[in-house]
Design a protein around this motif. Structure first.
Motif, PDB file in Angstrom:
ATOM      1  N   LEU A   1       0.830  -1.211   0.000  1.00 51.79           N
ATOM      2  CA  LEU A   1       0.000   0.000   0.000  1.00 51.79           C
ATOM      3  C   LEU A   1       0.864   1.262   0.000  1.00 51.79           C
ATOM      4  O   LEU A   1       0.548   2.251  -0.681  1.00 51.79           O
ATOM      5  CB  LEU A   1      -0.946   0.001   1.207  1.00 51.79           C
ATOM      6  CG  LEU A   1      -2.111  -1.005   1.140  1.00 51.79           C
ATOM      7  CD1 LEU A   1      -2.844  -1.066   2.475  1.00 51.79           C
ATOM      8  CD2 LEU A   1      -3.080  -0.614   0.027  1.00 51.79           C
ATOM      9  N   LEU A   2       1.974   1.236   0.763  1.00 54.25           N
ATOM     10  CA  LEU A   2       2.888   2.380   0.782  1.00 54.25           C
ATOM     11  C   LEU A   2       3.527   2.590  -0.586  1.00 54.25           C
ATOM     12  O   LEU A   2       3.612   3.728  -1.077  1.00 54.25           O
ATOM     13  CB  LEU A   2       3.967   2.172   1.843  1.00 54.25           C
ATOM     14  CG  LEU A   2       3.533   2.332   3.305  1.00 54.25           C
ATOM     15  CD1 LEU A   2       4.680   1.960   4.250  1.00 54.25           C
ATOM     16  CD2 LEU A   2       3.084   3.779   3.575  1.00 54.25           C
ATOM     17  N   LEU A   3       3.973   1.500  -1.206  1.00 55.44           N
ATOM     18  CA  LEU A   3       4.568   1.599  -2.546  1.00 55.44           C
ATOM     19  C   LEU A   3       3.557   2.104  -3.567  1.00 55.44           C
ATOM     20  O   LEU A   3       3.890   2.902  -4.451  1.00 55.44           O
ATOM     21  CB  LEU A   3       5.109   0.234  -2.979  1.00 55.44           C
ATOM     22  CG  LEU A   3       6.433  -0.209  -2.365  1.00 55.44           C
ATOM     23  CD1 LEU A   3       6.761  -1.642  -2.774  1.00 55.44           C
ATOM     24  CD2 LEU A   3       7.564   0.732  -2.778  1.00 55.44           C
ATOM     25  N   THR A   4       2.316   1.644  -3.449  1.00 56.32           N
ATOM     26  CA  THR A   4       1.256   2.105  -4.357  1.00 56.32           C
ATOM     27  C   THR A   4       1.025   3.598  -4.202  1.00 56.32           C
ATOM     28  O   THR A   4       0.868   4.325  -5.200  1.00 56.32           O
ATOM     29  CB  THR A   4      -0.056   1.335  -4.084  1.00 56.32           C
ATOM     30  OG1 THR A   4       0.167  -0.067  -4.244  1.00 56.32           O
ATOM     31  CG2 THR A   4      -1.150   1.773  -5.043  1.00 56.32           C
ATOM     32  N   ALA A   5       1.010   4.071  -2.945  1.00 55.54           N
ATOM     33  CA  ALA A   5       0.821   5.504  -2.696  1.00 55.54           C
ATOM     34  C   ALA A   5       1.977   6.322  -3.274  1.00 55.54           C
ATOM     35  O   ALA A   5       1.770   7.383  -3.875  1.00 55.54           O
ATOM     36  CB  ALA A   5       0.690   5.760  -1.195  1.00 55.54           C
ATOM     37  N   VAL A   6       3.208   5.809  -3.109  1.00 51.58           N
ATOM     38  CA  VAL A   6       4.385   6.511  -3.647  1.00 51.58           C
ATOM     39  C   VAL A   6       4.335   6.555  -5.169  1.00 51.58           C
ATOM     40  O   VAL A   6       4.571   7.601  -5.789  1.00 51.58           O
ATOM     41  CB  VAL A   6       5.688   5.816  -3.169  1.00 51.58           C
ATOM     42  CG1 VAL A   6       6.900   6.382  -3.903  1.00 51.58           C
ATOM     43  CG2 VAL A   6       5.859   5.996  -1.661  1.00 51.58           C
ATOM     44  N   LEU A   7       4.012   5.425  -5.798  1.00 48.69           N
ATOM     45  CA  LEU A   7       3.939   5.374  -7.260  1.00 48.69           C
ATOM     46  C   LEU A   7       2.805   6.246  -7.787  1.00 48.69           C
ATOM     47  O   LEU A   7       2.934   6.872  -8.845  1.00 48.69           O
ATOM     48  CB  LEU A   7       3.748   3.927  -7.726  1.00 48.69           C
ATOM     49  CG  LEU A   7       4.981   3.033  -7.621  1.00 48.69           C
ATOM     50  CD1 LEU A   7       4.623   1.583  -7.912  1.00 48.69           C
ATOM     51  CD2 LEU A   7       6.071   3.499  -8.577  1.00 48.69           C
ATOM     52  N   PHE A   8       1.699   6.287  -7.062  1.00 50.39           N
ATOM     53  CA  PHE A   8       0.573   7.156  -7.462  1.00 50.39           C
ATOM     54  C   PHE A   8       1.026   8.616  -7.463  1.00 50.39           C
ATOM     55  O   PHE A   8       0.744   9.372  -8.406  1.00 50.39           O
ATOM     56  CB  PHE A   8      -0.601   6.961  -6.509  1.00 50.39           C
ATOM     57  CG  PHE A   8      -1.856   7.671  -6.929  1.00 50.39           C
ATOM     58  CD1 PHE A   8      -2.777   7.039  -7.746  1.00 50.39           C
ATOM     59  CD2 PHE A   8      -2.111   8.971  -6.517  1.00 50.39           C
ATOM     60  CE1 PHE A   8      -3.939   7.687  -8.150  1.00 50.39           C
ATOM     61  CE2 PHE A   8      -3.265   9.630  -6.910  1.00 50.39           C
ATOM     62  CZ  PHE A   8      -4.183   8.986  -7.729  1.00 50.39           C
ATOM     63  N   ALA A   9       1.756   9.017  -6.404  1.00 50.75           N
ATOM     64  CA  ALA A   9       2.253  10.391  -6.325  1.00 50.75           C
ATOM     65  C   ALA A   9       3.250  10.684  -7.441  1.00 50.75           C
ATOM     66  O   ALA A   9       3.216  11.754  -8.064  1.00 50.75           O
ATOM     67  CB  ALA A   9       2.903  10.627  -4.963  1.00 50.75           C
ATOM     68  N   LEU A  10       4.139   9.727  -7.731  1.00 50.36           N
ATOM     69  CA  LEU A  10       5.120   9.921  -8.806  1.00 50.36           C
ATOM     70  C   LEU A  10       4.441  10.041 -10.165  1.00 50.36           C
ATOM     71  O   LEU A  10       4.915  10.774 -11.040  1.00 50.36           O
ATOM     72  CB  LEU A  10       6.116   8.766  -8.815  1.00 50.36           C
ATOM     73  CG  LEU A  10       7.127   8.730  -7.672  1.00 50.36           C
ATOM     74  CD1 LEU A  10       7.952   7.449  -7.718  1.00 50.36           C
ATOM     75  CD2 LEU A  10       8.038   9.951  -7.725  1.00 50.36           C
ATOM     76  N   ASN A  11       3.338   9.324 -10.357  1.00 55.15           N
ATOM     77  CA  ASN A  11       2.594   9.421 -11.615  1.00 55.15           C
ATOM     78  C   ASN A  11       1.994  10.810 -11.810  1.00 55.15           C
ATOM     79  O   ASN A  11       1.761  11.232 -12.946  1.00 55.15           O
ATOM     80  CB  ASN A  11       1.469   8.380 -11.646  1.00 55.15           C
ATOM     81  CG  ASN A  11       1.924   7.060 -12.225  1.00 55.15           C
ATOM     82  OD1 ASN A  11       1.790   6.786 -13.408  1.00 55.15           O
ATOM     83  ND2 ASN A  11       2.486   6.207 -11.368  1.00 55.15           N
TER      84      ASN A  11
ATOM     85  N   ALA B   1      -3.585   8.100 -13.537  1.00 55.95           N
ATOM     86  CA  ALA B   1      -3.127   7.307 -12.392  1.00 55.95           C
ATOM     87  C   ALA B   1      -4.264   6.466 -11.813  1.00 55.95           C
ATOM     88  O   ALA B   1      -4.073   5.292 -11.467  1.00 55.95           O
ATOM     89  CB  ALA B   1      -2.553   8.226 -11.316  1.00 55.95           C
ATOM     90  N   ILE B   2      -5.446   7.049 -11.713  1.00 62.13           N
ATOM     91  CA  ILE B   2      -6.612   6.306 -11.207  1.00 62.13           C
ATOM     92  C   ILE B   2      -6.955   5.150 -12.145  1.00 62.13           C
ATOM     93  O   ILE B   2      -7.227   4.034 -11.706  1.00 62.13           O
ATOM     94  CB  ILE B   2      -7.823   7.248 -11.045  1.00 62.13           C
ATOM     95  CG1 ILE B   2      -7.537   8.288  -9.957  1.00 62.13           C
ATOM     96  CG2 ILE B   2      -9.081   6.460 -10.707  1.00 62.13           C
ATOM     97  CD1 ILE B   2      -8.589   9.371  -9.838  1.00 62.13           C
ATOM     98  N   THR B   3      -6.921   5.418 -13.454  1.00 63.41           N
ATOM     99  CA  THR B   3      -7.210   4.384 -14.445  1.00 63.41           C
ATOM    100  C   THR B   3      -6.216   3.245 -14.352  1.00 63.41           C
ATOM    101  O   THR B   3      -6.587   2.059 -14.418  1.00 63.41           O
ATOM    102  CB  THR B   3      -7.171   4.981 -15.868  1.00 63.41           C
ATOM    103  OG1 THR B   3      -8.134   6.025 -15.966  1.00 63.41           O
ATOM    104  CG2 THR B   3      -7.469   3.919 -16.907  1.00 63.41           C
TER     105      THR B   3
ATOM    106  N   THR C   1      -3.012   2.274 -23.599  1.00 60.59           N
ATOM    107  CA  THR C   1      -2.730   3.497 -22.845  1.00 60.59           C
ATOM    108  C   THR C   1      -3.696   3.631 -21.679  1.00 60.59           C
ATOM    109  O   THR C   1      -4.852   3.200 -21.776  1.00 60.59           O
ATOM    110  CB  THR C   1      -2.853   4.745 -23.748  1.00 60.59           C
ATOM    111  OG1 THR C   1      -2.620   5.926 -22.951  1.00 60.59           O
ATOM    112  CG2 THR C   1      -4.244   4.855 -24.365  1.00 60.59           C
ATOM    113  N   PHE C   2      -3.210   4.199 -20.588  1.00 56.43           N
ATOM    114  CA  PHE C   2      -4.072   4.517 -19.453  1.00 56.43           C
ATOM    115  C   PHE C   2      -4.588   5.953 -19.540  1.00 56.43           C
ATOM    116  O   PHE C   2      -5.290   6.418 -18.645  1.00 56.43           O
ATOM    117  CB  PHE C   2      -3.309   4.341 -18.135  1.00 56.43           C
ATOM    118  CG  PHE C   2      -2.953   2.911 -17.829  1.00 56.43           C
ATOM    119  CD1 PHE C   2      -3.912   1.916 -17.889  1.00 56.43           C
ATOM    120  CD2 PHE C   2      -1.653   2.564 -17.476  1.00 56.43           C
ATOM    121  CE1 PHE C   2      -3.581   0.593 -17.605  1.00 56.43           C
ATOM    122  CE2 PHE C   2      -1.320   1.252 -17.186  1.00 56.43           C
ATOM    123  CZ  PHE C   2      -2.288   0.263 -17.249  1.00 56.43           C
ATOM    124  N   GLY C   3      -4.229   6.639 -20.607  1.00 58.25           N
ATOM    125  CA  GLY C   3      -4.572   8.050 -20.722  1.00 58.25           C
ATOM    126  C   GLY C   3      -5.833   8.336 -21.501  1.00 58.25           C
ATOM    127  O   GLY C   3      -6.129   9.506 -21.787  1.00 58.25           O
ATOM    128  N   ALA C   4      -6.610   7.304 -21.854  1.00 64.75           N
ATOM    129  CA  ALA C   4      -7.798   7.523 -22.680  1.00 64.75           C
ATOM    130  C   ALA C   4      -9.058   7.773 -21.858  1.00 64.75           C
ATOM    131  O   ALA C   4     -10.104   8.115 -22.409  1.00 64.75           O
ATOM    132  CB  ALA C   4      -8.029   6.331 -23.602  1.00 64.75           C
TER     133      ALA C   4
END
Length: 343
Positions: A12-22, A65-67, A195-198
């Motif tokens: 969960l911590l890694l996911t939060a960090v990666l979400f912020a980096l995204n 990031a949410i997608t 892509t996750f950007g659509a």
């Protein structure tokens, strides 16, 4: 037990960090404190000085990031359900032809219908046409596999039928590409990169709710999934209808894969590799721990892939399907080698 808790906390911590980096990493460099100021709504000076920054963070990076999180979780769970139901470590949405079905639907619209779906009652084009065609194509293949599942009792035979249906879809796509215009082929190729950007901010609620409903349905099957681990005959003795469970797994997998592919394109390896990553990290086959772990791992891996895609910065964005095999393929090779050493 302590190992499981440590895994969940760390994941969960890694996911939060990666979400912020995204939210921070991209072609436009935005300081991290400015990103969080924009998200909190207290960055009027920053917005006035850099009016595009708010759009980039709120309308582009946040939905992306949410997608990635939801799509990674959905594809990971889809792979886990199929691998458990068919007792095959290489089972996944793409193996059953569900992803190819979505690709065929999009190919028909892009390469044959000119990018629009028209009838006397309605007419849609652009992104909506792609969304509808991908969803219909994926669910059509799921329905075909579901139909065969009512006839074929053997899991291996059903798996082979799924592979053959996928080959038929791929053949049809190749024919459509051969007769299509250069512009149509280029458009379809871009969609096929994934892509996750659509998914726009307006589409996030519908996308998220669809995924959450599918994940909750999967959670409801934890008990019969654990029974299937002991074998079909043992599960039947415990009162579990293996055919009914298998059919529900196909429906849930079809919906999750259809939604993800419709919005994000055919994403390779996540559905196949994520369940194995979760197993290796958790060290358990119990779905009470494994299914939640797969959801978190899927979100984490998808965020990591999306982050890698944006690392070049101003040089451009790497296609998603050029990154996912870099993570997924080594895991699958390791699993194959491990299985072969056992036998």
């Amino acid at each position: 037990m302590k190992k499981n808790i440590s895994f969940y906390i760390l994941a969960l911590l890694l996911t939060a960090v990666l979400f912020a980096l995204n939210l921070v990493v991209g072609s436009v460099k935005i300081p991290i404190h400015d990103v969080f100021s924009i998200l909190s709504g207290g960055a009027s000076d920053i917005v006035n000085e850099h009016p595009s920054w708010r759009f980039i963070v709120i309308e582009t990076r946040l939905p992306q990031a949410i997608t990635a999180m939801f799509c990674g979780a959905a594809l990971g769970v889809s792979g886990l359900l199929l691998q458990t139901a068919f007792r095959n470590p290489l089972a996944g949405p793409s193996i059953f032809g569900i992803t190819n079905g979505a690709g065929l639907g999009v190919a028909i619209v892009m390469l044959y219908l000119g990018g629009s779906i028209s009838s006397e009652l309605f007419s849609v084009n652009g992104f909506v046409a792609i969304l509808v065609s991908a969803f219909v194509g994926a669910m059509l293949i799921t329905s075909i596999i579901f139909f065969f599942s009512t006839i074929v009792r053997n899991n291996v035979m059903l798996l082979i039928i799924g592979i053959m249906v996928g080959y038929l879809s791929s053949s049809a796509i190749s024919l459509l590409n051969f007769f299509a215009t250069e512009e149509g082929v280029r458009s379809y190729l871009m969609w096929g990169m994934g892509t996750f950007g659509a998914v726009s901010l307006n589409h996030i609620p519908l996308f998220s709710i669809s995924i959450v409903v599918g994940l909750l349905a999967a959670v409801m099957l934890i008990k019969p999934l654990n029974a299937l681990l002991l074998g079909e005959q043992y599960a039947e003795n415990l009162g579990v209808s293996t055919r009914r469970v298998r059919n529900w797994l196909l429906v849930i997998t079809g919906i999750l894969t259809a939604v993800c592919t419709a919005y994000c394109g055919p994403i390779a390896f996540l559905g196949l590799a994520v369940p194995h990553i979760a197993r290796l990290l958790l060290g358990s086959e119990n779905h009470r721990q494994l299914l939640p772990a797969t959801i978190i791992t899927g979100a984490l891996v998808a965020l990591l892939c999306n982050l890698v895609c944006h690392i070049p910065g101003e040089s451009g964005i790497i296609p998603l399907n050029a990154v996912t095999p870099l993570i997924g393929a080594p895991i699958v090779i390791y699993v194959i080698l491990k299985k072969s050493s056992v036998y």
